[in-house]
Motif scaffolding. Structure first.
Motif, short mmCIF file in Angstrom:
data_model
loop_
_atom_site.label_atom_id
_atom_site.label_comp_id
_atom_site.label_asym_id
_atom_site.label_seq_id
_atom_site.Cartn_x
_atom_site.Cartn_y
_atom_site.Cartn_z
N TYR A 265 47.16 24.00 -47.20
CA TYR A 265 47.65 24.96 -46.21
C TYR A 265 46.72 26.17 -46.27
N SER B 12 57.42 29.96 -50.10
CA SER B 12 58.12 29.07 -49.16
C SER B 12 57.43 27.73 -49.02
N ILE C 249 59.35 24.20 -50.20
CA ILE C 249 59.67 23.14 -49.24
C ILE C 249 58.84 21.88 -49.50
N GLU D 72 53.52 12.55 -44.54
CA GLU D 72 54.07 12.89 -43.23
C GLU D 72 55.31 13.77 -43.36
N SER E 100 54.20 17.24 -44.54
CA SER E 100 53.50 17.94 -43.45
C SER E 100 54.48 18.49 -42.43
N GLN E 101 55.45 17.68 -42.05
CA GLN E 101 56.45 18.13 -41.08
C GLN E 101 57.25 19.30 -41.62
N ALA E 102 57.61 19.24 -42.90
CA ALA E 102 58.40 20.30 -43.51
C ALA E 102 57.63 21.62 -43.56
N ASN F 264 55.00 22.50 -41.69
CA ASN F 264 54.73 22.98 -40.33
C ASN F 264 55.97 23.63 -39.70
N ARG F 265 57.14 23.16 -40.07
CA ARG F 265 58.37 23.75 -39.54
C ARG F 265 58.57 25.19 -40.00
N LEU F 266 57.89 25.59 -41.06
CA LEU F 266 58.00 26.97 -41.53
C LEU F 266 57.45 27.96 -40.50
N GLY F 267 56.51 27.50 -39.68
CA GLY F 267 55.97 28.34 -38.62
C GLY F 267 55.04 29.44 -39.08
N HIS F 268 54.44 29.29 -40.26
CA HIS F 268 53.50 30.31 -40.74
C HIS F 268 52.21 30.27 -39.91
#
Length: 288
Positions: free
Chosen positions: A158, A227, A231, A259, A262-264, A266-270
């Motif tokens: 990340y 975070s 997650i 996968e 990655s989805q988890a 990306n959902r953080l929206g940073h």
């Protein structure tokens, strides 16, 4: 002729200033015709010099001061000041540029010795030269290293949108640890290395994320760290650590969990980018 150097992810938790792995982002330097003065063509930003003041050239001339100038093309997808060895890759490329143009016949061990003398520690430059996982030490003027395969797992990086200078990141570290703290930190480091060298990613992951040497102090500089770590671990990651001086956060994951993790994340929206990397097993190389 092209000189290619991989990015690196150093420290790997408690392996502070001594452990790193080469990963699949690259600096490439194309050596073209001879010129009167050094010329570097690149699209890396106005802050990167295009003449002999570039770190690439200053390093090469430090190795061999009588090199004839050339026109060079430099490209890189290693993000600057993000904890993925961008400056170390340039130093290693500069050493190889001197080696090639000066016909110095340097061994990889020679290159590591020179790179370490410039960088001050081997954790980034060693895997950039050798590829793979490298455990190295530089104590009382003695430099040692061991190259080993990295265990089977996926690497998710990340990469935040902002830079974090190494000088700033080092500025928050304590000057000393108590004897009790040092023993505990070393024990964690021993377990991390044991896990990595034996391929036990469960063992390695637990130790990597319990570093005592630098992450407790640097975490506050990387606002996304807590975070992302939480997650990713919840989604099944082996371990999460601050890559180099940060701010990149490296996630070590089972391949069947990539996968989901990655989805988890990306959902953080940073404000950043999640990139899947692989271990580079070649290190520094020259194509002619």
């Amino acid at each position: 002729m092209k000189i290619i150097v991989p990015a690196t992810s150093a420290n790997i938790g408690p392996g502070f200033d001594s452990v790193g792995v080469a990963v699949s982002k690259y600096l490439t330097v194309e050596v073209l015709e001879g010129t009167e003065d050094w010329i570097i063509e690149h699209d890396l930003g106005e802050e990167i010099p295009a003449d002999k003041t570039n770190l690439l050239i200053t390093t090469a001339l430090e190795v061999s001061e009588n090199l004839l100038p050339h026109r060079l093309k430099m490209s890189s997808d290693i993000p600057l000041a993000r904890g993925l060895g961008s400056s170390s890759s340039v130093i290693v490329a500069g050493i190889e540029l001197a080696n090639q143009l000066g016909n110095l016949q340097l061994s990889d061990e020679d290159k590591l010795r020179i790179a370490n003398s410039i960088e001050g520690h081997p954790d980034n430059v060693a895997p950039a030269i050798f590829g793979n996982l490298v455990v190295a030490s530089y104590v009382d003027g003695e430099l040692s290293h061991l190259v080993a395969p990295f265990p089977v797992c996926s690497l998710l990086a990340y990469i935040p949108s902002y830079e974090l200078k190494t000088s700033e990141s080092r500025g928050v570290l304590p000057e000393t640890l108590s004897y009790k703290e040092a023993v505990a930190a070393s024990a964690v480091s021993n377990m991390a290395i044991t896990g990595l060298l034996t391929g036990d990613m469960v063992l390695a992951g637990k130790a990597i994320q319990n570093d005592h040497f630098h992450e407790p102090y640097r975490q506050r500089l990387v606002r996304e760290f807590a975070s992302v770590k939480s997650i990713a671990l919840t989604a099944g990651a082996y371990g999460v650590y601050l890559s180099g001086a940060g701010p990149t956060i490296m996630i070590l994951a089972p391949r069947d969990k990539v996968e989901l993790i990655s989805q988890a994340v990306n959902r953080l929206g940073h404000d950043g980018e999640l990139v899947q990397l692989i271990v580079d097993t070649q290190g520094l190389r020259v194509e002619k």
